[in-house]
Design a protein around this motif. Sequence first.
Motif, PDB file in Angstrom:
ATOM      1  N   UNK A  60     -11.385 -41.029  50.408  1.00  0.00           N
ATOM      2  CA  UNK A  60     -11.157 -40.825  48.967  1.00  0.00           C
ATOM      3  C   UNK A  60     -11.059 -42.176  48.268  1.00  0.00           C
ATOM      4  N   UNK A  61     -11.728 -42.274  47.106  1.00  0.00           N
ATOM      5  CA  UNK A  61     -11.668 -43.517  46.333  1.00  0.00           C
ATOM      6  C   UNK A  61     -11.512 -43.198  44.849  1.00  0.00           C
ATOM      7  N   UNK A  62     -10.478 -43.754  44.230  1.00  0.00           N
ATOM      8  CA  UNK A  62     -10.254 -43.651  42.783  1.00  0.00           C
ATOM      9  C   UNK A  62     -10.758 -44.925  42.122  1.00  0.00           C
ATOM     10  N   UNK A  63     -11.626 -44.787  41.127  1.00  0.00           N
ATOM     11  CA  UNK A  63     -12.184 -45.937  40.420  1.00  0.00           C
ATOM     12  C   UNK A  63     -11.773 -45.912  38.951  1.00  0.00           C
ATOM     13  N   UNK A  64     -10.717 -46.683  38.624  1.00  0.00           N
ATOM     14  CA  UNK A  64     -10.222 -46.781  37.243  1.00  0.00           C
ATOM     15  C   UNK A  64     -10.074 -45.400  36.586  1.00  0.00           C
TER      16      UNK A  64
ATOM     17  N   UNK B 217      -3.414 -29.881  26.836  1.00  0.00           N
ATOM     18  CA  UNK B 217      -2.435 -29.051  26.133  1.00  0.00           C
ATOM     19  C   UNK B 217      -1.298 -29.865  25.514  1.00  0.00           C
ATOM     20  N   UNK B 218      -0.903 -30.975  26.159  1.00  0.00           N
ATOM     21  CA  UNK B 218       0.226 -31.778  25.653  1.00  0.00           C
ATOM     22  C   UNK B 218      -0.209 -33.129  25.080  1.00  0.00           C
ATOM     23  N   UNK B 219      -1.458 -33.516  25.362  1.00  0.00           N
ATOM     24  CA  UNK B 219      -1.990 -34.818  24.933  1.00  0.00           C
ATOM     25  C   UNK B 219      -1.238 -35.987  25.574  1.00  0.00           C
ATOM     26  N   UNK B 220      -0.602 -35.698  26.720  1.00  0.00           N
ATOM     27  CA  UNK B 220       0.113 -36.747  27.464  1.00  0.00           C
ATOM     28  C   UNK B 220      -0.872 -37.428  28.420  1.00  0.00           C
ATOM     29  N   UNK B 221      -0.922 -38.746  28.357  1.00  0.00           N
ATOM     30  CA  UNK B 221      -1.780 -39.508  29.280  1.00  0.00           C
ATOM     31  C   UNK B 221      -1.002 -39.722  30.576  1.00  0.00           C
ATOM     32  N   UNK B 222      -1.442 -39.034  31.639  1.00  0.00           N
ATOM     33  CA  UNK B 222      -0.716 -39.067  32.906  1.00  0.00           C
ATOM     34  C   UNK B 222      -1.136 -40.232  33.789  1.00  0.00           C
ATOM     35  N   UNK B 223      -2.414 -40.657  33.689  1.00  0.00           N
ATOM     36  CA  UNK B 223      -2.915 -41.765  34.510  1.00  0.00           C
ATOM     37  C   UNK B 223      -3.708 -42.730  33.644  1.00  0.00           C
ATOM     38  N   UNK B 224      -3.571 -44.029  33.966  1.00  0.00           N
ATOM     39  CA  UNK B 224      -4.289 -45.072  33.210  1.00  0.00           C
ATOM     40  C   UNK B 224      -4.908 -46.070  34.197  1.00  0.00           C
ATOM     41  N   UNK B 225      -6.218 -46.049  34.303  1.00  0.00           N
ATOM     42  CA  UNK B 225      -6.964 -47.014  35.131  1.00  0.00           C
ATOM     43  C   UNK B 225      -6.404 -47.141  36.553  1.00  0.00           C
ATOM     44  N   UNK B 226      -6.238 -46.004  37.210  1.00  0.00           N
ATOM     45  CA  UNK B 226      -5.705 -45.992  38.579  1.00  0.00           C
ATOM     46  C   UNK B 226      -6.849 -46.160  39.573  1.00  0.00           C
ATOM     47  N   UNK B 227      -6.716 -47.136  40.477  1.00  0.00           N
ATOM     48  CA  UNK B 227      -7.738 -47.371  41.502  1.00  0.00           C
ATOM     49  C   UNK B 227      -7.060 -47.535  42.866  1.00  0.00           C
TER      50      UNK B 227
ATOM     51  N   UNK C 245      -9.786 -31.109  42.217  1.00  0.00           N
ATOM     52  CA  UNK C 245     -10.584 -30.753  41.025  1.00  0.00           C
ATOM     53  C   UNK C 245      -9.991 -29.555  40.292  1.00  0.00           C
ATOM     54  N   UNK C 246      -8.662 -29.541  40.229  1.00  0.00           N
ATOM     55  CA  UNK C 246      -8.023 -28.564  39.354  1.00  0.00           C
ATOM     56  C   UNK C 246      -8.217 -29.019  37.910  1.00  0.00           C
ATOM     57  N   UNK C 247      -8.425 -30.311  37.742  1.00  0.00           N
ATOM     58  CA  UNK C 247      -8.812 -30.907  36.464  1.00  0.00           C
ATOM     59  C   UNK C 247      -9.910 -31.923  36.756  1.00  0.00           C
ATOM     60  N   UNK C 248     -10.673 -32.279  35.736  1.00  0.00           N
ATOM     61  CA  UNK C 248     -11.625 -33.383  35.830  1.00  0.00           C
ATOM     62  C   UNK C 248     -11.062 -34.588  35.092  1.00  0.00           C
ATOM     63  N   UNK C 249     -11.387 -35.764  35.561  1.00  0.00           N
ATOM     64  CA  UNK C 249     -10.870 -36.989  34.949  1.00  0.00           C
ATOM     65  C   UNK C 249     -11.381 -37.126  33.502  1.00  0.00           C
ATOM     66  N   UNK C 250     -10.593 -37.789  32.684  1.00  0.00           N
ATOM     67  CA  UNK C 250     -11.043 -38.087  31.316  1.00  0.00           C
ATOM     68  C   UNK C 250     -11.578 -39.509  31.221  1.00  0.00           C
ATOM     69  N   UNK C 251     -11.447 -40.251  32.319  1.00  0.00           N
ATOM     70  CA  UNK C 251     -11.968 -41.615  32.379  1.00  0.00           C
ATOM     71  C   UNK C 251     -12.052 -42.064  33.820  1.00  0.00           C
ATOM     72  N   UNK C 252     -13.052 -42.905  34.148  1.00  0.00           N
ATOM     73  CA  UNK C 252     -13.221 -43.356  35.522  1.00  0.00           C
ATOM     74  C   UNK C 252     -13.843 -42.275  36.391  1.00  0.00           C
ATOM     75  N   UNK C 253     -13.814 -42.481  37.707  1.00  0.00           N
ATOM     76  CA  UNK C 253     -14.431 -41.512  38.625  1.00  0.00           C
ATOM     77  C   UNK C 253     -13.671 -41.448  39.942  1.00  0.00           C
ATOM     78  N   UNK C 254     -13.839 -40.294  40.611  1.00  0.00           N
ATOM     79  CA  UNK C 254     -13.274 -40.101  41.951  1.00  0.00           C
ATOM     80  C   UNK C 254     -14.438 -39.866  42.896  1.00  0.00           C
ATOM     81  N   UNK C 255     -14.442 -40.590  44.009  1.00  0.00           N
ATOM     82  CA  UNK C 255     -15.488 -40.410  45.015  1.00  0.00           C
ATOM     83  C   UNK C 255     -14.873 -39.944  46.323  1.00  0.00           C
TER      84      UNK C 255
END
Length: 585
Positions: free
Chosen positions: A342-346, A353-363, A391-401
């Motif tokens: 698994x790799x998280x890229x930014x 529903x809440x407009x809360x940003x839970x993750x920011x540029x996590x790699x 994949x219960x949600x899709x990212x709003x920024x960056x990518x998961x491989x």
Amino acid sequence: MKELQHLNKYFKKYKWKLILGFFIVLVARIFAILTPKFSGDMINLVENYMSKGGDLSELKHNLLMTLLLLLGAALLSAFFTFLMRQMFIVVSRYMEADLKNEVYEQYQNLSLNFYKKNRTGDLMNRISEDVSKVRMYLGPAIMYGVTTFILFATVIPYMFYTAPELTLYVIIPLPILSVAIYQLSRLIHKRSTVVQQYLSHLSTFTQESFSGIGVIKAYGIEKQTYTNFEKLSITSRDKNLDLVKVQAFFFPLMIALIGVSNLLVIYIGGKKYIEGSIPDLGVIVEFLIYVNMLTWPVASVGWITSLVQQAEASQKRINEFLNEKPSIVNHTEQHTPIDGSIQFNKVSFTYEDTNITALKDVSFEVKKGETLAIIGKTGSGKSTILELIGRLYDTTGGSIEIDGTNITALNLKDLRNSIGYVPQEAFLFSDSIKENIKFGKKDATDAEVTEAAKNASVHDNIVDFTKGYDTVLGERGITLSGGQKQRVSIARAIIKDPQILLFDDSLSAVDTETEEEILENIKRIASDKTTILVSHRISSAKNADKIIILEEGQIIQRGTHNDLVNQEGYYQELYRKQLEEKEME
């Protein structure tokens, strides 16, 4: 009827049965309209004998033959009416099942955001009450609609042919009856809706009261709860009485208008017979039977209209959910095997529903066979990482491989089949412990179930129960303690033998000794798997190959246990604090 057009595919699916049902109705009605004719013929035979005389034995023979014809027509009409109901009502049940399956499948496909926006009670109501209202249109409404059409198409022309003027007088009350029943049905519908709403409130209140009975007793608010229930119950009773008062008019109104029609037949028909414009007394008898035969179909026009209105409203509610587009879509049907890296890229993510940003540029990166521990305060985004991996949600920024492939390009079913997920709040079903563990692998043997329970350190607890693994759990697993529920959930994930294991603070309710035992077992069985472990405890994270510290959705520290305890920051402070707590015990 725009909303009901959604059901056209079901009519097409069962078209041959429905067409056959139409012809069965036609045959049933033909035999039904013969019975008044034969009844009239019997009266005419007796009338002719009384006025003209003749052979008594011939009269008896003719009466017997006509009676047999009457009986035969009645039996055949009853038989084909039975077949008619079997055809239309059974088909409507098939359609109901198909619609429920369609709604349920849509529920399964919709994302978590959908469930955050909609109440469980509303979801259940649409798949039960609303679908039932639609079935009334698919079955009874169509059946009685077809019956009424055919009956009118056959009986009214015959009545006009026999006695045109008498027919006009006889059918005058019928439209009045239809309109009156329609208005009454609308009023009944409105009050029924209110009754259903209060029934829903009552059901919700009692369900919550029974689920939270421990809290009610602990706070000593039984009397207050009873008072609230009594108020709801009395209001529900009053609404039911309002409905019953309106329903009480239904049959008296029908009987009154039937009586008026019968009086018109007798009075007008009698006058015409005396004047000689109606040659046979049997015609009056025929008309009396026809009037009673037509009354319910005429009354049903208003009832059918009400059913269609209710079905239209219910189907509109159902269509709202059926037209909802899942935010998580499977982009490929091809099989995509999962190895586990698994790799998280930014990666960034904001909850819609809440407009809360839970993750920011996590790699970060976790290779197959490695264990990653994620530590952080409540709301730092730990659980969000696990939800994004599944994949219960899709990212709003960056990518998961995963294995070097973007997660959105993987077959969704293959991805989720490769994951063993233990949520933060362990959810168990109202079934036996064995079946709850086998939820991870339906074809698991008893030996595999036992082995999984041992690895989750819950086997000894289970065998102490009277029925052991066959112990049936209460709602949401209430029979078990918090720690036992967590361990059964872990066993459920382990037995699946997945490529990826995700633990979301799933050891928070167990003691330190049991925690160490479970972690040792997980380390042994997950040596060739990718493991991600979310925790608030250093003891759970210390043996991980990699550790990341999250704060407000960002990684503020990363490394191994030895690296982080020697590094000033959140991890070191947490380690010292928990070490002091342990020494004080």
